[in-house]
Design a protein around this motif. Sequence first.
Motif, mmCIF file in Angstrom:
data_model
loop_
_atom_site.group_PDB
_atom_site.id
_atom_site.type_symbol
_atom_site.label_atom_id
_atom_site.label_comp_id
_atom_site.label_asym_id
_atom_site.label_seq_id
_atom_site.Cartn_x
_atom_site.Cartn_y
_atom_site.Cartn_z
ATOM 1 N N HIS A 94 -27.971 4.912 -10.280
ATOM 2 C CA HIS A 94 -29.218 5.354 -9.655
ATOM 3 C C HIS A 94 -29.534 4.635 -8.357
ATOM 4 C CE1 HIS A 94 -31.091 7.585 -13.317
ATOM 5 N NE2 HIS A 94 -29.814 7.836 -13.157
ATOM 6 N N ARG A 97 -26.288 5.804 -3.177
ATOM 7 C CA ARG A 97 -26.460 7.115 -2.549
ATOM 8 C C ARG A 97 -25.439 8.069 -3.168
ATOM 9 N NH1 ARG A 97 -26.374 6.971 3.812
ATOM 10 N NH2 ARG A 97 -24.171 6.768 3.307
ATOM 11 N N GLN A 132 -28.653 16.580 -0.167
ATOM 12 C CA GLN A 132 -29.009 15.384 -0.931
ATOM 13 C C GLN A 132 -27.962 14.275 -0.778
ATOM 14 O OE1 GLN A 132 -29.373 18.554 -2.396
ATOM 15 N NE2 GLN A 132 -31.561 18.429 -1.985
ATOM 16 N N GLN A 135 -29.141 10.873 -0.105
ATOM 17 C CA GLN A 135 -30.273 10.412 -0.898
ATOM 18 C C GLN A 135 -29.803 9.468 -1.985
ATOM 19 O OE1 GLN A 135 -32.585 14.419 -0.968
ATOM 20 N NE2 GLN A 135 -33.358 13.186 -2.660
ATOM 21 N N LYS A 136 -30.697 8.586 -2.374
ATOM 22 C CA LYS A 136 -30.386 7.738 -3.523
ATOM 23 C C LYS A 136 -30.406 8.597 -4.780
ATOM 24 C CE LYS A 136 -31.883 3.035 -2.674
ATOM 25 N NZ LYS A 136 -32.719 1.974 -3.239
ATOM 26 N N THR A 139 -33.610 9.421 -6.653
ATOM 27 C CA THR A 139 -34.596 10.335 -6.091
ATOM 28 C C THR A 139 -34.233 11.802 -6.338
ATOM 29 O OG1 THR A 139 -33.520 10.520 -3.934
ATOM 30 C CG2 THR A 139 -35.048 8.691 -4.224
ATOM 31 N N SER A 141 -33.514 15.329 -8.465
ATOM 32 C CA SER A 141 -34.095 15.964 -9.651
ATOM 33 C C SER A 141 -33.055 15.974 -10.761
ATOM 34 C CB SER A 141 -34.509 17.396 -9.331
ATOM 35 O OG SER A 141 -33.356 18.223 -9.249
#
Lengths: 333, 270
Positions: A94, A97, A132, A135-136, A139, A141
């Motif tokens: 989590h 990235r 995405q 993105q980490k 973050t 969904s």
Amino acid sequence: MDTMIETRGLTREFHTGKKTVTAVKDLDLHIAQGEMVALLGPNGAGKSTTLRMLTTLLAPTTGSATVAGHDVVTDQRAVRRAIGYIGQGNSAAHAQRAIDELVVSGQSYGLSRTQARTRAAELMESLGLSEQAKQKVMTLSGGQRRRLDIAMGLIHAPGLLFLDEPSTGLDPQNRANLQEHILDLRHRHGATVVLTTHYLDEADALAERIVVVDNGRVVADDTPAALKADHAGDRIALTFSSPGDASRAAERASAAHPAAQVTHTSRAVDIQVAGGSGIVAGLLGDYAQAGITPSTVEVARPTLDDVFLSLTGRSLREGRTDTSIDTLEEVAA
Amino acid sequence: MSAVDTHPTRTPDAPAPVSRATSPLHDTALVFVRELRPVVRDPFSVIFGIIQPLFFLGLFTPLLVASSGQSTADTLQWFVPGVIVMLALFGTSTTGANLQFEMQTGSHERTLVSPLSRSSLMIGRALKEIVPTIVQALVIVGVAVPFGFRPDLAGLVVGLVVLSVFCVGLGALSYALALAVKENQWAFWGVQQTLLFPLMLLAGILLPLQGAPGWLEALSKVNPLTYVVDAERALIEGSWNGDAVAGAAAAAITCVVGLVVGARAMRASS
């Protein structure tokens, strides 16, 4: 066809205090290259334990297994190199990235940095994760994370893919999407796919072969269609306006189809028989001749739940009442 | 789940990548870089790790000065090496929590199914501890210099090497603890906190152990951290004496024990 997975007497026991629980008992399984197999069973049946042994996460207590030609105990790294694995949790950490985890994962299978990057970009594109990428993971969904799990499992285009309860926690939309991806992988790469599930519709939709597992043993192993035909025919449900008509209808059905299981309760008659949809017309003709007119007629295809019920006497949907192996596994592991 | 995910459903055609055997060095470097990445991208944790030692430096040094009667510069000369060891101790001993989180979410299991060797999974992770430790130590040194702290440069460099070696071992032990208690966070923090403070107090980081009761001194002699702290003080002072050698040995032993225990725990992990 070439053998992809072969197990002989594969057994795994867990010990909790003085109690020994056999999660998988004497499993002999042969899976050929290119097969798509679902291990179906209730929670605690031994599906995940089997998968964990085949993926080298858990050592068998006795028995042996070769996966992609390599022994799961003596040649673990060769097995690991040959397989892809999508577990029940999230494959990507989590704090990382999304793109970084994918690239590192590719590199861990020996892809060069460039190869891994190219492949990661392709997979993210095809799984609708391009936006995405940077993105980490935390973050994303739930559905995005699950698609990232799929990408992680496919980064090295494995010839053999294991999926442990792949659609748990997914909404119906994402579940359907996941199924499409698995089928797609299969059709494009001819990959061998082994998945565990307790969703009947999923096993039905995906697998060409279903291995029904209960209490650590294989209780049936066949195509979904054959399982249904052999273990739970179609169900014809009729209702009548009077109990007299119903009992006469039940008698006539039994006489005409000795193989059918006929039950009748006051005004309703239930006929369970292989190929039931094919005999409805004849049955209704017979009733018309005898002057019996059903008020309603319903023909239902059997579900895998019916199969499981017929094989084990229990419904898949019922929770297990005895100690769950999953819980024991946690304690013992 | 909020919005419905819509996306094209096609997996790429390329079955081209075929997995190849990799060297232990490749694997270790890969794990090291992966571990380091979130730290570099999000250096908040590194900055956060300095705050507590800074408080000790700012609020405890005056007390030491007052009670010992020595100058601030002399006090810092004695205290700063201890603070550097303390920040390494705090930061590195908690690192297992990161692994524990990955065990909970599932990514640890995924790495176990990958062909990465078990020892590289441990060594790569443990080696990463060096980076935040050195950065934090240099910040502490930078803060202390204007107040009269004067480290011997060569000694400081060697001191940081010794500290790094110690951190690798301690980090590996922290990971081993996480692997041992599995997903039980309470157990991880319970053990970590229970060991942390006696180790720190018995190493003479905050107050000198001279004049301590015999039993306490005996305990401090079996604490490897004591030797590391003494070595840092000696090296930063520029004295290349027996303390430095003993500390380097204690760090090396911690490192080897940590990695062996850690790699074993990783192999037993499933």
